[in-house]
Design an enzyme around this catalytic site. Structure first.
Site, PDB file in Angstrom:
ATOM      1  CB  SER A 156       9.660  14.675 -79.396  1.00  0.00           C
ATOM      2  OG  SER A 156       9.751  16.055 -79.189  1.00  0.00           O
ATOM      3  CE1 TYR A 202       9.015  13.379 -73.572  1.00  0.00           C
ATOM      4  CE2 TYR A 202       9.874  15.319 -74.693  1.00  0.00           C
ATOM      5  CZ  TYR A 202       8.992  14.263 -74.646  1.00  0.00           C
ATOM      6  OH  TYR A 202       8.090  14.084 -75.667  1.00  0.00           O
ATOM      7  CE  LYS A 255       9.030  10.872 -76.386  1.00  0.00           C
ATOM      8  NZ  LYS A 255       8.028   9.786 -76.407  1.00  0.00           N
TER       9      LYS A 255
HETATM   10  P1  NAD Z   1      -0.488  12.096 -72.704  1.00  0.00           P
HETATM   11  O1  NAD Z   1       0.138  12.221 -71.366  1.00  0.00           O
HETATM   12  O2  NAD Z   1      -1.801  12.754 -72.944  1.00  0.00           O
HETATM   13  O3  NAD Z   1      -0.619  10.558 -73.110  1.00  0.00           O
HETATM   14  C1  NAD Z   1       0.301   9.576 -72.697  1.00  0.00           C
HETATM   15  C2  NAD Z   1      -0.495   8.411 -72.137  1.00  0.00           C
HETATM   16  O4  NAD Z   1       0.413   7.386 -71.727  1.00  0.00           O
HETATM   17  C3  NAD Z   1      -1.321   8.792 -70.915  1.00  0.00           C
HETATM   18  O5  NAD Z   1      -2.660   8.366 -71.114  1.00  0.00           O
HETATM   19  C4  NAD Z   1      -0.662   8.028 -69.763  1.00  0.00           C
HETATM   20  O6  NAD Z   1      -1.595   7.638 -68.765  1.00  0.00           O
HETATM   21  C5  NAD Z   1      -0.029   6.857 -70.492  1.00  0.00           C
HETATM   22  N1  NAD Z   1       1.148   6.276 -69.827  1.00  0.00           N
HETATM   23  C6  NAD Z   1       2.240   6.920 -69.365  1.00  0.00           C
HETATM   24  N2  NAD Z   1       3.123   6.042 -68.845  1.00  0.00           N
HETATM   25  C7  NAD Z   1       2.568   4.798 -68.993  1.00  0.00           C
HETATM   26  C8  NAD Z   1       2.979   3.492 -68.649  1.00  0.00           C
HETATM   27  N3  NAD Z   1       4.142   3.261 -68.022  1.00  0.00           N
HETATM   28  N4  NAD Z   1       2.176   2.455 -68.969  1.00  0.00           N
HETATM   29  C9  NAD Z   1       0.977   2.663 -69.588  1.00  0.00           C
HETATM   30  N5  NAD Z   1       0.529   3.882 -69.914  1.00  0.00           N
HETATM   31  C10 NAD Z   1       1.315   4.944 -69.626  1.00  0.00           C
HETATM   32  O7  NAD Z   1       0.607  12.634 -73.765  1.00  0.00           O
HETATM   33  P2  NAD Z   1       0.454  12.893 -75.318  1.00  0.00           P
HETATM   34  O8  NAD Z   1       0.583  14.362 -75.548  1.00  0.00           O
HETATM   35  O9  NAD Z   1      -0.704  12.171 -75.863  1.00  0.00           O
HETATM   36  O10 NAD Z   1       1.819  12.252 -75.830  1.00  0.00           O
HETATM   37  C11 NAD Z   1       1.876  10.928 -76.361  1.00  0.00           C
HETATM   38  C12 NAD Z   1       3.303  10.633 -76.776  1.00  0.00           C
HETATM   39  O11 NAD Z   1       3.737  11.621 -77.730  1.00  0.00           O
HETATM   40  C13 NAD Z   1       4.322  10.699 -75.627  1.00  0.00           C
HETATM   41  O12 NAD Z   1       5.244   9.640 -75.784  1.00  0.00           O
HETATM   42  C14 NAD Z   1       4.995  12.047 -75.810  1.00  0.00           C
HETATM   43  O13 NAD Z   1       6.303  12.040 -75.309  1.00  0.00           O
HETATM   44  C15 NAD Z   1       4.975  12.192 -77.337  1.00  0.00           C
HETATM   45  N6  NAD Z   1       5.035  13.595 -77.780  1.00  0.00           N
HETATM   46  C16 NAD Z   1       4.065  14.479 -77.380  1.00  0.00           C
HETATM   47  C17 NAD Z   1       4.156  15.822 -77.798  1.00  0.00           C
HETATM   48  C18 NAD Z   1       3.124  16.830 -77.371  1.00  0.00           C
HETATM   49  O14 NAD Z   1       3.355  18.039 -77.529  1.00  0.00           O
HETATM   50  N7  NAD Z   1       1.949  16.423 -76.864  1.00  0.00           N
HETATM   51  C19 NAD Z   1       5.212  16.250 -78.633  1.00  0.00           C
HETATM   52  C20 NAD Z   1       6.165  15.314 -79.030  1.00  0.00           C
HETATM   53  C21 NAD Z   1       6.070  13.980 -78.602  1.00  0.00           C
HETATM   54  N1  UFG Z   2       5.321  29.630 -74.194  1.00  0.00           N
HETATM   55  C1  UFG Z   2       5.029  30.834 -73.572  1.00  0.00           C
HETATM   56  N2  UFG Z   2       4.256  30.794 -72.452  1.00  0.00           N
HETATM   57  C2  UFG Z   2       3.736  29.627 -71.941  1.00  0.00           C
HETATM   58  C3  UFG Z   2       4.041  28.405 -72.599  1.00  0.00           C
HETATM   59  C4  UFG Z   2       4.846  28.439 -73.724  1.00  0.00           C
HETATM   60  O1  UFG Z   2       5.474  31.898 -73.990  1.00  0.00           O
HETATM   61  O2  UFG Z   2       3.052  29.673 -70.900  1.00  0.00           O
HETATM   62  C5  UFG Z   2       6.134  29.653 -75.430  1.00  0.00           C
HETATM   63  C6  UFG Z   2       7.440  28.877 -75.319  1.00  0.00           C
HETATM   64  O3  UFG Z   2       8.453  29.704 -74.774  1.00  0.00           O
HETATM   65  C7  UFG Z   2       7.681  28.480 -76.779  1.00  0.00           C
HETATM   66  C8  UFG Z   2       6.258  28.290 -77.333  1.00  0.00           C
HETATM   67  O4  UFG Z   2       5.398  29.009 -76.453  1.00  0.00           O
HETATM   68  O5  UFG Z   2       8.274  29.540 -77.468  1.00  0.00           O
HETATM   69  C9  UFG Z   2       5.813  26.834 -77.378  1.00  0.00           C
HETATM   70  O6  UFG Z   2       6.003  26.259 -76.089  1.00  0.00           O
HETATM   71  P1  UFG Z   2       5.379  24.827 -75.705  1.00  0.00           P
HETATM   72  O7  UFG Z   2       5.731  24.565 -74.279  1.00  0.00           O
HETATM   73  O8  UFG Z   2       3.937  24.782 -76.079  1.00  0.00           O
HETATM   74  O9  UFG Z   2       6.107  23.829 -76.688  1.00  0.00           O
HETATM   75  P2  UFG Z   2       7.662  23.491 -76.876  1.00  0.00           P
HETATM   76  O10 UFG Z   2       8.017  23.839 -78.291  1.00  0.00           O
HETATM   77  O11 UFG Z   2       8.489  24.086 -75.824  1.00  0.00           O
HETATM   78  O12 UFG Z   2       7.684  21.918 -76.660  1.00  0.00           O
HETATM   79  C10 UFG Z   2       6.714  21.029 -77.241  1.00  0.00           C
HETATM   80  C11 UFG Z   2       6.519  19.826 -76.307  1.00  0.00           C
HETATM   81  C12 UFG Z   2       7.813  19.038 -76.226  1.00  0.00           C
HETATM   82  C13 UFG Z   2       8.238  18.648 -77.622  1.00  0.00           C
HETATM   83  C14 UFG Z   2       8.375  19.892 -78.490  1.00  0.00           C
HETATM   84  C15 UFG Z   2       8.724  19.534 -79.898  1.00  0.00           C
HETATM   85  O13 UFG Z   2       6.150  20.278 -75.007  1.00  0.00           O
HETATM   86  O14 UFG Z   2       7.566  17.848 -75.488  1.00  0.00           O
HETATM   87  O15 UFG Z   2       7.146  20.616 -78.500  1.00  0.00           O
HETATM   88  O16 UFG Z   2       7.817  18.612 -80.378  1.00  0.00           O
HETATM   89  F1  UFG Z   2       9.437  18.038 -77.539  1.00  0.00           F
END
Ligand code: NAD
Ligand code: UFG
Length: 338
Positions: free
Chosen positions: A124, A148, A152
């Site tokens: 991330s 969190y 990572k």
């Molecule tokens: P998500 O929660 O939709 O998907 C994660 C999946 O992993 C889920 O289906 C959950 O059931 C499964 N899971 C969790 N713990 C587990 C375990 N111990 N064993 C088996 N399965 C397990 O989340 P996502 O948005 O698809 O994110 C996927 C990955 O990308 C994560 O590692 C997250 O940290 C990373 N990531 C997501 C974002 C974002 O904004 N969505 C940004 C940066 C990084």
């Molecule tokens: N925001 C609002 N109102 C809301 C939600 C978000 O104003 O209800 C704003 C936040 O303050 C920020 C922007 O919208 O300025 C984006 O916020 P998000 O929560 O959508 O995303 P972040 O950038 O905070 O974080 C996301 C993921 C993290 C990841 C990061 C970088 O949630 O897990 O992107 O990849 F680490």
């Protein structure tokens, strides 16, 4: 290749499954369904016309992993499984270190036991901490501001040590910026349980009338309109980035490579609200609320290394992100009214 997707029924994993199958790979999903539903497999099968095995299991269960890796003849793993709620990680750090760090250790042990040494890991942009300069390139110093983010970083460091010790590994660490949107089919997308933490699903639910209004967290940042700026990337582009990374690591020399997956373009919270309203002809009422703890003013990628080394750049614009998010929200509403 035959690829195991941990967390394969989650938001990002399911879109990557669709992208891999469309480019001729075979996938097996391995998920404990902690934050997803097995119905995603039916939807993926409808999208791809291919049967997709689902192993319901936990990555902390090494025997279950070894069994899945051998039974399905797996050649590579893409590791999405993890917990991702920043606030929850502050309140329950043990749960995060256990699930994310111990889970990943269990996965790499099982992979090594089975001789599977090709791995793509979901990292991330959070590992960059407070940006010292923008855009963020992969050489920017790393740090963490919450448990969190620390999971990572720890996993990235663990993978770096593993790659240094054994050059047979082929590992890609992908640092995602802000994935949003949904698959063109409207069948899969982001559907978080409870009240969404992230901006785009919150906006969709306000537009649908499921939530009353958006709270804009702060309008006094040092940004053009005072609201936070992020690098939103269409989930289908992000998924294509995984296919490119996997296809690349099996051909190149270094045992570990790191790439940003972002667009390089920053949009503010108010830009997102305006675009969503305009593209979808809906209203998104909002009010300005205090800043959210831990948020930075601006965060956006330099996507140049991925363009140069993976031959991949994001193709879809903000309008496409807003349109597909709304289309998925409406499909959900239709399903719920059935
Ligand atoms: P998500 O929660 O939709 O998907 C994660 C999946 O992993 C889920 O289906 C959950 O059931 C499964 N899971 C969790 N713990 C587990 C375990 N111990 N064993 C088996 N399965 C397990 O989340 P996502 O948005 O698809 O994110 C996927 C990955 O990308 C994560 O590692 C997250 O940290 C990373 N990531 C997501 C974002 C974002 O904004 N969505 C940004 C940066 C990084
Ligand atoms: N925001 C609002 N109102 C809301 C939600 C978000 O104003 O209800 C704003 C936040 O303050 C920020 C922007 O919208 O300025 C984006 O916020 P998000 O929560 O959508 O995303 P972040 O950038 O905070 O974080 C996301 C993921 C993290 C990841 C990061 C970088 O949630 O897990 O992107 O990849 F680490």
């Amino acid at each position: 290749m035959n690829i195991l997707l941990t967390g394969g029924t989650g938001y990002i994993g399911s879109h990557v499954a669709a992208a891999l199958i469309s480019t001729g790979h075979e996938v097996v999903c391995f998920d404990n369904l902690a934050n997803s539903d097995a119905v995603v497999i039916d939807r993926l099968e409808a999208i791809t016309g291919t049967a997709i095995p689902l192993v319901v299991g936990d990555i902390r269960d090494g025997d279950a992993l070894r069994h899945a890796l051998t039974e399905h003849g797996v050649e590579a793993v893409i590791h999405f499984a993890g917990l991702k709620a920043v606030g929850e990680s502050v309140a329950q750090p043990i749960k995060y270190y256990d699930n994310n760090v111990r889970g990943t250790l269990s996965l790499v042990e099982a992979m090594a036991d089975c001789g599977v040494k090709t791995l793509v890991f979901s990292s991330s942009a959070t590992v960059y901490g407070e940006p010292r300069y923008l855009p963020l390139d992969e050489s920017h110093p790393t740090s963490a501001t919450n448990p969190y983010g620390r999971t990572k970083l720890m996993i990235e460091e663990m993978l770096t040590d593993i790659a240094a010790a054994d050059p047979d590994w082929r590992i890609a660490t992908l640092r995602y910026f802000n994935p949003v949107g949904a698959h063109d089919s409207g069948l899969i997308g982001e559907n978080p349980n409870g009240i969404p933490n992230n901006l785009m699903p919150f906006i969709s639910r306000v537009a649908a009338g499921r939530l009353a209004e958006l709270s804009v967290f702060g309008n006094d940042y040092d940004t053009p309109d005072g609201t936070g700026v992020r690098d939103y990337i269409h989930i289908v582009d992000l998924a294509d980035g995984h296919v490119a990374a996997l296809d690349t690591i099996v051909k190149i020399e270094p045992a570990l490579s790191t790439w940003n997956l972002g667009t390089g373009q920053g949009y503010s919270v108010l830009d997102m609200v305006e675009a969503f309203e305009r593209v979808n002809s809906v209203r998104v009422p909002y009010r300005v609320a205090p800043r959210r703890d831990g948020d930075v003013a601006s965060c956006y990628a330099s996507p140049e290394r991925a363009a140069r080394e993976l031959g991949w750049t994001a193709q879809r614009d903000l309008e496409a992100m807003c349109a597909s998010s709304w289309s998925f929200e409406r499909t959900l509403a239709m399903r719920n009214s059935d």
